[in-house]
Design an enzyme around this catalytic site. Structure first.
Site, PDB file in Angstrom:
ATOM      1  N   GLU A 310       0.933  -1.012  -0.050  1.00  0.00           N
ATOM      2  CA  GLU A 310       0.010   0.043   0.035  1.00  0.00           C
ATOM      3  C   GLU A 310       0.829   1.173   0.118  1.00  0.00           C
ATOM      4  O   GLU A 310       0.678   2.285  -0.779  1.00  0.00           O
ATOM      5  CB  GLU A 310      -0.856  -0.014   1.347  1.00  0.00           C
ATOM      6  CG  GLU A 310      -1.846   1.229   1.663  1.00  0.00           C
ATOM      7  CD  GLU A 310      -2.606   1.435   0.272  1.00  0.00           C
ATOM      8  OE1 GLU A 310      -2.664   2.732  -0.351  1.00  0.00           O
ATOM      9  OE2 GLU A 310      -3.487   0.711   0.002  1.00  0.00           O
ATOM     10  N   ASP A 314       1.311   4.210  -2.907  1.00  0.00           N
ATOM     11  CA  ASP A 314       1.041   5.828  -2.672  1.00  0.00           C
ATOM     12  C   ASP A 314       2.343   6.426  -3.027  1.00  0.00           C
ATOM     13  O   ASP A 314       2.314   7.492  -3.915  1.00  0.00           O
ATOM     14  CB  ASP A 314       0.882   5.939  -1.096  1.00  0.00           C
ATOM     15  CG  ASP A 314      -0.497   5.365  -0.457  1.00  0.00           C
ATOM     16  OD1 ASP A 314      -1.372   5.245  -1.323  1.00  0.00           O
ATOM     17  OD2 ASP A 314      -0.665   5.427   0.666  1.00  0.00           O
ATOM     18  N   SER A 525      -7.105   3.557  -3.629  1.00  0.00           N
ATOM     19  CA  SER A 525      -5.724   3.746  -3.108  1.00  0.00           C
ATOM     20  C   SER A 525      -4.682   4.039  -4.021  1.00  0.00           C
ATOM     21  O   SER A 525      -3.810   4.546  -3.725  1.00  0.00           O
ATOM     22  CB  SER A 525      -5.268   2.472  -2.108  1.00  0.00           C
ATOM     23  OG  SER A 525      -6.130   2.241  -0.960  1.00  0.00           O
TER      24      SER A 525
END
Length: 611
Positions: A310, A314, A525
């Protein structure tokens, strides 16, 4: 000497906590399961969470509601001496004046127009006074809490205690049960504080760890596109994050080299930083200046690596979309995914006031955030960000119109994700991105909704209407059809089939799915960091003078279609349910995605855009 001192400090803390627990047990008897409302006490915004779980009303995701409720029904009292860390969310002072200030900040002709505050100015005008905070601290100490720390902006007060000190200070019992094999606890009653500080303490965070913040859709084998209607001459393929810059029209726009970005994250970031450097080297981007800021209490552990992919998504997507350069990436790292720990990370990013745009690829069922008091506490922090000219970019969620569903959703019961519901953030929805086969240029987008991925669970862009947040002044009910906060505001690529190809553990080949597959990732995300990179880029192109853009987005986007890629096809529900895309704003992708260069030119010719 340091080891001896640490051992001594731990011993002293243990003794203090034990004494506090004993005092609390003597004071309250520890027998009553529910603390009745009493004269001289004020209820905070923190509701009793255990009853909500028992009644299937907490919105806990990740396990069947019935099994969670059954486990909660047999919960047992926590031992009086069990350790509990709490954070008090304090109320703003002069909040009505602050709300007017935030409106004036973007109103030409106002004396406060474009007058962003420093953290010190904000604290002086709108935070609780030193005397008010001292009263709160005194109450905690009297109850037996230790390690009390007041945040620089005086909006949060953290402390270490026990189940006994919690009962003494807040008149609620904590009970334990098991959920998904994890031992969890929750408070039986609404948290109360003495009337003397009832107007100061807004919420007591940390009284439950049942509901955690969660990341997005994750990864899967490079994609089943058989259920997509792909336009003629277009492809549905994943992309190197650097490609999002040109796909969304960034060619000719300066990079984000003058702008610092923040990323709210958790756990051990060492692999993420290493992979970011490898990503930069692989793409000839030079060195990426990054730093890690730990946001938990002293002594917190940061060993969790579950979120590595994750945080890779990002950081690499932000840098790629930003044109390959940012001034700095600051990872604001929480020690856990509890709502309390993540709220503290938000606050650190705001009190530092270094990052102009902060990415949050996290979410939680809105009703859980509301019930715990996190939603109200988060709003106070986000208001300070707006006053300082900072922008939070928040993913709208990955479970379509069913953010609070456990397992297969009730198809016509719609819920949304917090903190995307906050009126003081930009909520970013998700699309499926089609690019021209011959040139890889932008072709079109539809609402991201992937029924081929994990059947029984909806994987689609979040979007809908808050149950608790009123619509901000800049979001007209004529446009959204509601007097509540509607989301998302905008949308970008989120489909795993057309998502980002990442460097993970030093390579782009997918070690999970095997040879021949790529580390392609998606969800909102991905959409949120795409916007983060774009907004950082626009900040650099405009001398970092832009503020929170929501009011300008809703003022100018409806009448300037050339700036946008309007998404008019698809829905975010199961089958024909959910919200449907349409021309203009909708509750799936907001206004759609933007053309970076066209928007930059518009900003430079429009004196009040985000100013």
């Amino acid at each position: 000497m340091n080891q001896v001192a640490n051992k001594k400090q731990k011993h002293i803390r243990a003794v203090n906590l034990a004494l506090a627990a004993a005092a609390a047990a003597a004071s309250f008897g520890m027998a009553a399961a529910h603390a009745a409302p009493a004269a001289g006490w004020t209820e905070t915004r923190t509701k009793g969470f255990l009853p909500l779980v028992q009644q299937n009303e907490a919105g806990t995701a990740g396990a069947p509601a019935a099994s969670t409720a059954a486990a909660a029904a047999s919960a047992i009292d926590m031992a009086p001496g069990e350790s509990v860390d709490i954070v008090l969310g304090l109320n703003l002072r002069n909040e009505a004046q602050l709300d007017q200030y935030l409106r004036d900040l973007h109103t030409p002709g106002s004396p406060h127009y474009r007058q962003f505050l420093t953290p010190a100015q904000f604290a002086a005008q709108y935070a609780p006074t030193d005397q008010q905070v001292a009263s709160v601290v005194a109450h905690l100490r009297k109850a037996g809490f230790v390690n009390i720390v007041v945040a620089p902006n005086r909006l949060l007060v953290s402390a270490s205690g026990t189940a006994g000190t919690v009962q003494s200070a807040f008149r609620t019992t904590l009970k334990r049960f098991t959920r998904n094999g994890r031992s969890v606890y929750a408070n039986t009653d609404a948290a109360q504080v003495p009337n003397a500080i009832g107007n100061v303490v807004g919420a007591v965070l940390g009284l439950q760890n049942v509901e955690l913040m969660h990341t997005g859709a994750g990864s899967k084998p490079q994609g089943d596109t058989s259920n997509l209607t792909i336009p003629a001459g277009a492809s549905a393929v994943p992309h190197n994050p650097t490609e999002f810059s040109s796909i969304y029209g960034g060619d000719g726009t300066p990079t984000a080299s003058q702008t610092t970005v923040g990323i709210i994250s958790e756990g051990d970031l060492s692999q993420t930083v290493s992979d970011l450097n490898t990503f930069a080297a692989n793409n000839g981007l030079g060195t990426i200046n990054s730093s890690i800021v730990k946001t938990g209490p002293a002594g917190s552990s940061y060993t969790d690596t579950d979120g590595t992919v994750e945080w890779n998504l990002d950081s690499q997507s932000i840098v790629g979309t930003a044109g390959g350069s940012v001034k700095q990436v600051v990872f604001y790292v929480a020690p856990s995914m509890t709502l309390t720990a993540i709220t503290a990370a938000y606050n650190k990013a705001v009190t530092d006031n270094v990052a102009k745009v902060i990415n949050v690829s996290l979410g939680v069922c809105e009703s859980s955030a509301y019930s715990t008091g996190s939603q109200a506490t988060d709003d106070t922090i986000f208001k300070q960000a707006v006053a300082q000219g900072q922008t939070f970019s928040v993913s709208a969620g990955d479970h379509g119109a069913y953010e609070c569903a456990s397992g297969k959703p009730s198809r016509s019961t719609y819920t949304v994700s917090e903190p995307a519901t906050s009126p003081y953030v930009i909520a970013v929805g998700g699309t499926t991105l089609f690019t021209n086969t011959s040139t890889n240029a932008y072709n079109s987008e539809i609402v991201w909704n992937d029924p081929s991925w994990q059947s029984g669970t909806v994987w689609s862009t979040g979007g809908g209407y808050s149950k608790y947040e009123a619509a901000p002044t800049w979001q007209s009910s004529t446009l959204t059809g509601s007097t509540k906060r509607a989301l998302p505001d905008i949308g970008f690529d989120a489909d795993l089939r057309t998502g980002a190809i990442l460097v993970v553990n030093g390579q782009t080949s997918d070690t999970l799915w095997g040879s021949g597959y790529l580390n392609n990732e998606g969800g909102t995300s991905l959409a949120a960091p795409i916007f983060t990179g774009i907004w950082a880029r626009l900040q650099s192109a405009n001398n970092n003078a832009l503020g929170f853009p929501a009011s300008s987005i809703y003022k100018y986007f409806p009448t300037n279609a050339a700036l946008l890629h309007d998404v008019t096809s698809g829905n975010n529900g199961s089958g024909t349910y959910g919200y449907k895309a349409k021309a203009g704003w909708d509750a799936t992708t907001g206004f759609g995605s933007v053309n970076i260069s066209k928007l930059n030119a518009f900003i430079q010719s429009t004196s009040d855009f985000a100013r």
